[in-house]
Design a protein around this motif. Structure first.
Motif, PDB file in Angstrom:
ATOM      1  N   THR A  14       0.792  -1.227   0.000  1.00 14.33           N
ATOM      2  CA  THR A  14       0.000   0.000   0.000  1.00 14.33           C
ATOM      3  C   THR A  14       0.822   1.273   0.000  1.00 14.33           C
ATOM      4  O   THR A  14       0.436   2.252  -0.630  1.00 14.33           O
ATOM      5  CB  THR A  14      -0.954   0.028   1.212  1.00 14.33           C
ATOM      6  OG1 THR A  14      -0.186  -0.067   2.410  1.00 14.33           O
ATOM      7  CG2 THR A  14      -1.956  -1.117   1.132  1.00 14.33           C
ATOM      8  N   SER A  15       1.959   1.265   0.741  1.00 18.55           N
ATOM      9  CA  SER A  15       2.745   2.502   0.830  1.00 18.55           C
ATOM     10  C   SER A  15       4.136   2.191   1.374  1.00 18.55           C
ATOM     11  O   SER A  15       4.408   1.078   1.797  1.00 18.55           O
ATOM     12  CB  SER A  15       2.044   3.512   1.757  1.00 18.55           C
ATOM     13  OG  SER A  15       1.917   2.989   3.056  1.00 18.55           O
ATOM     14  N   PHE A  17       7.175   2.790   4.178  1.00 19.00           N
ATOM     15  CA  PHE A  17       7.189   2.924   5.631  1.00 19.00           C
ATOM     16  C   PHE A  17       8.614   3.302   6.034  1.00 19.00           C
ATOM     17  O   PHE A  17       9.531   2.501   5.894  1.00 19.00           O
ATOM     18  CB  PHE A  17       6.761   1.608   6.292  1.00 19.00           C
ATOM     19  CG  PHE A  17       6.754   1.665   7.784  1.00 19.00           C
ATOM     20  CD1 PHE A  17       5.708   2.265   8.470  1.00 19.00           C
ATOM     21  CD2 PHE A  17       7.800   1.123   8.511  1.00 19.00           C
ATOM     22  CE1 PHE A  17       5.700   2.314   9.851  1.00 19.00           C
ATOM     23  CE2 PHE A  17       7.806   1.167   9.893  1.00 19.00           C
ATOM     24  CZ  PHE A  17       6.751   1.767  10.570  1.00 19.00           C
ATOM     25  N   TRP A  22      11.427   0.104   3.722  1.00 24.71           N
ATOM     26  CA  TRP A  22      10.362  -0.754   4.219  1.00 24.71           C
ATOM     27  C   TRP A  22       9.047  -0.395   3.540  1.00 24.71           C
ATOM     28  O   TRP A  22       8.852   0.732   3.100  1.00 24.71           O
ATOM     29  CB  TRP A  22      10.219  -0.611   5.732  1.00 24.71           C
ATOM     30  CG  TRP A  22      11.288  -1.333   6.499  1.00 24.71           C
ATOM     31  CD1 TRP A  22      12.621  -1.029   6.515  1.00 24.71           C
ATOM     32  CD2 TRP A  22      11.123  -2.473   7.330  1.00 24.71           C
ATOM     33  NE1 TRP A  22      13.289  -1.910   7.324  1.00 24.71           N
ATOM     34  CE2 TRP A  22      12.393  -2.810   7.852  1.00 24.71           C
ATOM     35  CE3 TRP A  22      10.030  -3.238   7.710  1.00 24.71           C
ATOM     36  CZ2 TRP A  22      12.588  -3.878   8.713  1.00 24.71           C
ATOM     37  CZ3 TRP A  22      10.222  -4.307   8.578  1.00 24.71           C
ATOM     38  CH2 TRP A  22      11.495  -4.619   9.061  1.00 24.71           C
ATOM     39  N   LYS A  24       4.630  -0.920   3.610  1.00 26.68           N
ATOM     40  CA  LYS A  24       3.434  -1.293   4.350  1.00 26.68           C
ATOM     41  C   LYS A  24       2.604  -2.199   3.440  1.00 26.68           C
ATOM     42  O   LYS A  24       2.418  -1.915   2.259  1.00 26.68           O
ATOM     43  CB  LYS A  24       2.643  -0.044   4.728  1.00 26.68           C
ATOM     44  CG  LYS A  24       1.649  -0.277   5.847  1.00 26.68           C
ATOM     45  CD  LYS A  24       0.945   1.007   6.238  1.00 26.68           C
ATOM     46  CE  LYS A  24       1.773   1.762   7.250  1.00 26.68           C
ATOM     47  NZ  LYS A  24       1.019   2.876   7.849  1.00 26.68           N
ATOM     48  N   ARG A  59       4.312  -6.938  12.542  1.00 26.45           N
ATOM     49  CA  ARG A  59       3.071  -6.182  12.685  1.00 26.45           C
ATOM     50  C   ARG A  59       3.419  -4.792  13.196  1.00 26.45           C
ATOM     51  O   ARG A  59       4.273  -4.643  14.077  1.00 26.45           O
ATOM     52  CB  ARG A  59       2.144  -6.890  13.661  1.00 26.45           C
ATOM     53  CG  ARG A  59       0.801  -6.188  13.732  1.00 26.45           C
ATOM     54  CD  ARG A  59      -0.266  -7.107  14.150  1.00 26.45           C
ATOM     55  NE  ARG A  59      -1.540  -6.425  14.024  1.00 26.45           N
ATOM     56  CZ  ARG A  59      -2.672  -7.027  14.089  1.00 26.45           C
ATOM     57  NH1 ARG A  59      -2.715  -8.324  14.258  1.00 26.45           N
ATOM     58  NH2 ARG A  59      -3.789  -6.353  13.985  1.00 26.45           N
ATOM     59  N   GLN A  60       2.801  -3.786  12.617  1.00 27.74           N
ATOM     60  CA  GLN A  60       3.012  -2.404  13.030  1.00 27.74           C
ATOM     61  C   GLN A  60       1.621  -1.794  13.195  1.00 27.74           C
ATOM     62  O   GLN A  60       0.995  -1.394  12.217  1.00 27.74           O
ATOM     63  CB  GLN A  60       3.821  -1.651  11.973  1.00 27.74           C
ATOM     64  CG  GLN A  60       4.129  -0.220  12.308  1.00 27.74           C
ATOM     65  CD  GLN A  60       5.189  -0.108  13.398  1.00 27.74           C
ATOM     66  OE1 GLN A  60       6.064  -0.958  13.526  1.00 27.74           O
ATOM     67  NE2 GLN A  60       5.097   0.932  14.194  1.00 27.74           N
ATOM     68  N   ALA A  63      -1.291  -2.818  10.770  1.00 25.91           N
ATOM     69  CA  ALA A  63      -0.743  -3.151   9.449  1.00 25.91           C
ATOM     70  C   ALA A  63       0.456  -4.082   9.599  1.00 25.91           C
ATOM     71  O   ALA A  63       0.920  -4.372  10.697  1.00 25.91           O
ATOM     72  CB  ALA A  63      -0.334  -1.882   8.713  1.00 25.91           C
ATOM     73  N   VAL A  65       4.431  -4.428   8.136  1.00 27.37           N
ATOM     74  CA  VAL A  65       5.511  -3.766   7.415  1.00 27.37           C
ATOM     75  C   VAL A  65       6.571  -4.806   7.094  1.00 27.37           C
ATOM     76  O   VAL A  65       6.816  -5.721   7.883  1.00 27.37           O
ATOM     77  CB  VAL A  65       6.097  -2.561   8.191  1.00 27.37           C
ATOM     78  CG1 VAL A  65       5.061  -1.453   8.321  1.00 27.37           C
ATOM     79  CG2 VAL A  65       6.625  -2.966   9.545  1.00 27.37           C
ATOM     80  N   CYS A  81       4.655   0.230  -4.724  1.00 28.26           N
ATOM     81  CA  CYS A  81       3.340   0.523  -4.146  1.00 28.26           C
ATOM     82  C   CYS A  81       2.240   0.177  -5.146  1.00 28.26           C
ATOM     83  O   CYS A  81       2.334   0.490  -6.328  1.00 28.26           O
ATOM     84  CB  CYS A  81       3.244   1.980  -3.731  1.00 28.26           C
ATOM     85  SG  CYS A  81       4.313   2.358  -2.333  1.00 28.26           S
TER      86      CYS A  81
END
Length: 175
Positions: A14-15, A17, A22, A24, A59-60, A63, A65, A81
């Motif tokens: 998705t994006s 990090f 890194w 997401k 897990r972050q 979400a 990462v 992305c």
């Protein structure tokens, strides 16, 4: 890119990090950390297939990462992305008898217990209380309606025949 029956989508990047490359990831696995069990990914990005190796992940918050091998800066990471994360279906764990992956149910023809054809499972929806089959009409269907049928084994879904590519449901055709 069309779905390869020998692969399944387990997430989507998705994006970015942070600044060290890194990414997401929105995980489609249950639990969401299950995506970290697979280390050899194929990214599908704008029709291009990119094999990558998962180096580490965690897990972050709500979400996941991850750091992929060879991706060490934010700008390079940004180019990934939007990619779907795919793995070979042979890597999926074997399920107990009577349990199925969604990908196994998609494409099954759906019939009532009386033998009337509703159509074919197009996809499933997760609602929280139970999953729902989205059944699209086919040329042999009793009508041209799209049906939403709860995936409730033994209550609504009476039989799943993967080899015969069909499912029997106890569901009122008028509903």
């Amino acid at each position: 890119m069309t779905q390869n029956p020998k692969e399944t989508v387990i997430g989507r990047i998705t994006s970015v990090f942070g600044v060290k490359g890194w990414l997401k990831v929105f995980s489609f696995t249950d639990p969401i950390e299950g995506i970290l069990d697979y280390t050899d990914w194929v990214l599908d990005l704008d029709g291009k297939r990119i094999p990558v190796k998962l180096e580490e992940g965690r897990r972050q918050g709500r979400a996941i990462v991850v750091r992929l091998k060879g991706i060490n800066d934010r700008e390079l990471a940004r180019t990934y992305c939007g990619a779907e994360v795919r793995v070979p279906t042979t890597e999926l764990p074997v399920l107990p008898e009577g349990e199925f992956y969604w990908l196994q149910l998609q494409g099954l023809d759906v019939f009532t217990v009386d033998g009337e054809c509703f159509g074919r499972v197009d996809h499933l929806i997760e609602t929280g209380s139970n999953d729902v089959l989205v059944v699209h009409a086919t040329t042999g269907s009793i009508d041209q309606r799209e049906r939403l049928i709860p995936y409730l084994p033994d209550k609504v879904v009476r039989e799943v025949d993967l080899a015969g590519r069909k499912m029997i449901v106890d569901w009122d055709p008028e509903f």
